[in-house]
Design a protein around this motif. Structure first.
Motif, PDB file in Angstrom:
ATOM      1  N   LEU A 174       0.834  -1.201   0.000  1.00 23.54           N
ATOM      2  CA  LEU A 174       0.000   0.000   0.000  1.00 23.54           C
ATOM      3  C   LEU A 174       0.873   1.258   0.000  1.00 23.54           C
ATOM      4  CD1 LEU A 174      -2.757   1.448   0.274  1.00 23.54           C
ATOM      5  CD2 LEU A 174      -2.526   1.155   2.752  1.00 23.54           C
TER       6      LEU A 174
ATOM      7  N   THR B  80       1.162   3.911  -3.038  1.00 21.57           N
ATOM      8  CA  THR B  80       0.832   5.305  -2.750  1.00 21.57           C
ATOM      9  C   THR B  80       1.986   6.223  -3.125  1.00 21.57           C
ATOM     10  OG1 THR B  80      -0.627   4.577  -0.972  1.00 21.57           O
ATOM     11  CG2 THR B  80       0.008   6.891  -0.972  1.00 21.57           C
TER      12      THR B  80
ATOM     13  N   LEU C 180      -6.892  -4.684   3.948  1.00 20.65           N
ATOM     14  CA  LEU C 180      -5.785  -4.179   3.145  1.00 20.65           C
ATOM     15  C   LEU C 180      -5.768  -4.792   1.750  1.00 20.65           C
ATOM     16  CD1 LEU C 180      -2.985  -4.240   5.869  1.00 20.65           C
ATOM     17  CD2 LEU C 180      -3.906  -2.191   4.766  1.00 20.65           C
TER      18      LEU C 180
END
Length: 137
Positions: free
Chosen positions: A65, A69, A133
């Motif tokens: 993640l 990002t 997630l």
């Protein structure tokens, strides 16, 4: 993207997939559950092994993640996302810890029972958070 970046992403994805596959094979500890102190120790150690495996899997998804990002930040210039993600991860960790801690304290003075409750709580939270997630919202 450069070849090195592509290779790095493929390697991380493969490691994440490998870790994810291991998560699906948690050790069944129920046959070790006992109130006898020595047997309870083996049960708690078994739960600890599952917690370690789940924490590794969760961390792999957190790393993915963060990397995704960072890539998005580079591509779009949007820097608002990362601080919110990091804050939510920290808040989730505090929530998990406190939620399991009050369950532990509720079982005292029986420390063996309290430890069992705490570890089962942590396993449930880790499984749930990892599932979140993985979800593609």
């Amino acid at each position: 993207m450069s070849k090195i970046t592509n290779l790095f992403i493929i390697t991380v994805a493969a490691l994440s997939f490998d870790t994810s596959a291991r998560t699906n094979t948690l050790v069944d500890c129920t046959h070790l559950d006992s109130d006898h102190p020595q047997k309870a120790k083996r049960y708690l150690m078994c739960l600890d092994g599952n917690i370690e495996m789940l924490e590794r899997d969760r961390q792999a998804w957190i790393n993915k993640l963060i990397m995704d990002t960072e890539e998005l930040e580079k591509d779009t210039g949007n820097t608002q996302l990362m601080p919110i993600i990091k804050r939510s991860l920290l808040s989730q960790s505090h929530y998990m810890e406190d939620s399991c801690k009050w369950r532990y304290l509720k079982e005292l003075p029986n420390s063996t029972s309290a430890a069992k409750v705490y570890k089962r709580c942590k396993i449930a939270f880790l499984q749930h958070h990892t599932k979140e997630l993985k979800a593609n919202f």
